[in-house]
Design a protein around this motif. Structure first.
Motif, short mmCIF file in Angstrom:
data_model
loop_
_atom_site.label_atom_id
_atom_site.label_comp_id
_atom_site.label_asym_id
_atom_site.label_seq_id
_atom_site.Cartn_x
_atom_site.Cartn_y
_atom_site.Cartn_z
N THR A 156 0.86 -1.17 0.00
CA THR A 156 0.00 0.00 0.00
C THR A 156 0.89 1.22 0.00
N VAL A 157 0.61 2.15 -0.92
CA VAL A 157 1.43 3.35 -1.05
C VAL A 157 0.53 4.57 -1.13
N GLY A 158 1.14 5.74 -0.94
CA GLY A 158 0.44 7.00 -1.14
C GLY A 158 0.47 7.40 -2.60
N LEU A 159 -0.24 8.47 -2.94
CA LEU A 159 -0.32 8.92 -4.33
C LEU A 159 1.04 9.30 -4.90
N ASP A 160 1.96 9.72 -4.03
CA ASP A 160 3.28 10.12 -4.51
C ASP A 160 4.04 8.96 -5.15
N ALA A 161 3.65 7.74 -4.84
CA ALA A 161 4.31 6.56 -5.40
C ALA A 161 3.42 5.84 -6.42
N GLY A 162 2.39 6.51 -6.89
CA GLY A 162 1.46 5.89 -7.82
C GLY A 162 2.06 5.69 -9.20
N PRO A 163 1.89 4.48 -9.77
CA PRO A 163 2.41 4.21 -11.11
C PRO A 163 1.48 4.80 -12.18
N PRO A 164 1.95 4.94 -13.41
CA PRO A 164 1.04 5.36 -14.49
C PRO A 164 -0.10 4.36 -14.64
N PHE A 165 -1.27 4.85 -14.98
CA PHE A 165 -2.43 3.96 -15.15
C PHE A 165 -2.19 3.03 -16.34
N ASP A 166 -2.50 1.76 -16.16
CA ASP A 166 -2.30 0.75 -17.20
C ASP A 166 -3.45 -0.24 -17.11
N LEU A 167 -4.26 -0.32 -18.17
CA LEU A 167 -5.40 -1.24 -18.18
C LEU A 167 -4.97 -2.69 -18.00
N GLY A 168 -3.74 -3.02 -18.41
CA GLY A 168 -3.27 -4.39 -18.32
C GLY A 168 -2.71 -4.75 -16.96
N ALA A 169 -2.48 -3.75 -16.10
CA ALA A 169 -1.89 -4.01 -14.78
C ALA A 169 -3.01 -4.21 -13.78
N LYS A 170 -3.47 -5.43 -13.64
CA LYS A 170 -4.62 -5.71 -12.77
C LYS A 170 -4.16 -5.98 -11.34
N VAL A 171 -5.08 -5.74 -10.41
CA VAL A 171 -4.85 -6.04 -9.00
C VAL A 171 -6.04 -6.88 -8.53
N SER A 172 -5.77 -7.91 -7.78
CA SER A 172 -6.86 -8.81 -7.38
C SER A 172 -7.71 -8.20 -6.26
N ARG A 173 -8.97 -8.57 -6.26
CA ARG A 173 -9.87 -8.15 -5.19
C ARG A 173 -9.35 -8.64 -3.83
N GLU A 174 -8.75 -9.82 -3.82
CA GLU A 174 -8.20 -10.36 -2.58
C GLU A 174 -7.07 -9.46 -2.06
N THR A 175 -6.25 -8.94 -2.96
CA THR A 175 -5.16 -8.05 -2.59
C THR A 175 -5.70 -6.73 -2.05
N VAL A 176 -6.70 -6.19 -2.73
CA VAL A 176 -7.31 -4.93 -2.30
C VAL A 176 -7.98 -5.11 -0.93
#
Length: 198
Positions: A156-176
């Motif tokens: 978990t990071v703050g907005l300052d460490a946010g990566p560029p948005f990428d439709l292919g970079a998925k995150v699992s519901r379990e992770t969230v």
């Protein structure tokens, strides 16, 4: 802890509910149709509630509310946020979309594609996020959600460490769900947007 899970019959809500129980918490799971919450546990109480009817959302003021609320209709998220804020729980941890509102700048130009998919729901998402943030809650922004297992490298990071948005970079519901529960147990991002990354 006593946790209240909003939209507990949805895929993210079910992940939140199951993981919360596995961590030893007492859970009140709210859904329009509680029979669709496919879990049973001695520490689980299932309750009917619909955010379009704020009087149906009764919360324990000592609870921490975690929302997995999603919608295909504009207005629902803001209704939900208003209902939860008005109930006055101890803390609110809300799920939003990376690349909207407060995270749009961090996500970069690629986030513009969200308007194709979310359209008129984006202003609703932003307004709901803002209502939760104004109440001191934490809003988790996540990219495209998947049904994979929890990432062993999640962070978990703050907005300052946010990566560029990428439709292919998925995150699992379990992770969230795991990241949101971490925040419930050990608050690191009160009143701001945090990002759940795989």
């Amino acid at each position: 802890m006593h946790l209240t899970i909003l939209a507990a019959s949805g895929r993210t809500g079910l992940a939140l509910t199951r993981q919360a129980l596995e961590r030893g918490h007492t859970v009140t799971a709210i859904a329009r149709d509680p029979r669709k919450i496919g879990l049973d546990h001695p520490n689980l109480r299932k309750v009917a509630g619909d955010v379009s009817d704020p009087s149906s959302i009764s919360l324990d003021v000592d609870s921490v509310v975690l929302s997995g609320l999603g919608t295909d209709r504009a207005g629902v998220l803001l209704d939900g946020a208003k209902a939860v804020v008005a109930a006055g729980p101890r803390r609110i941890i809300w799920l939003g979309a990376y690349g909207t509102g407060g995270s749009a700048e961090a996500a970069g130009e690629g986030a513009a594609v969200l308007w194709k998919f979310l359209g008129d729901r984006i202003p609703d998402k932003i307004a709901a996020d803002n209502a939760v943030l104004a109440a001191g809650g934490t809003v988790f922004h996540a990219g495209v959600l998947s049904d994979e297992r929890e990432s062993p490298d999640r962070r978990t990071v703050g907005l300052d460490a946010g990566p560029p948005f990428d439709l292919g970079a998925k995150v699992s519901r379990e992770t969230v769900a795991a990241a949101m529960l971490d925040e419930a147990e050990n608050p690191r991002f009160p009143g701001v947007i945090a990002l759940a990354l795989p």
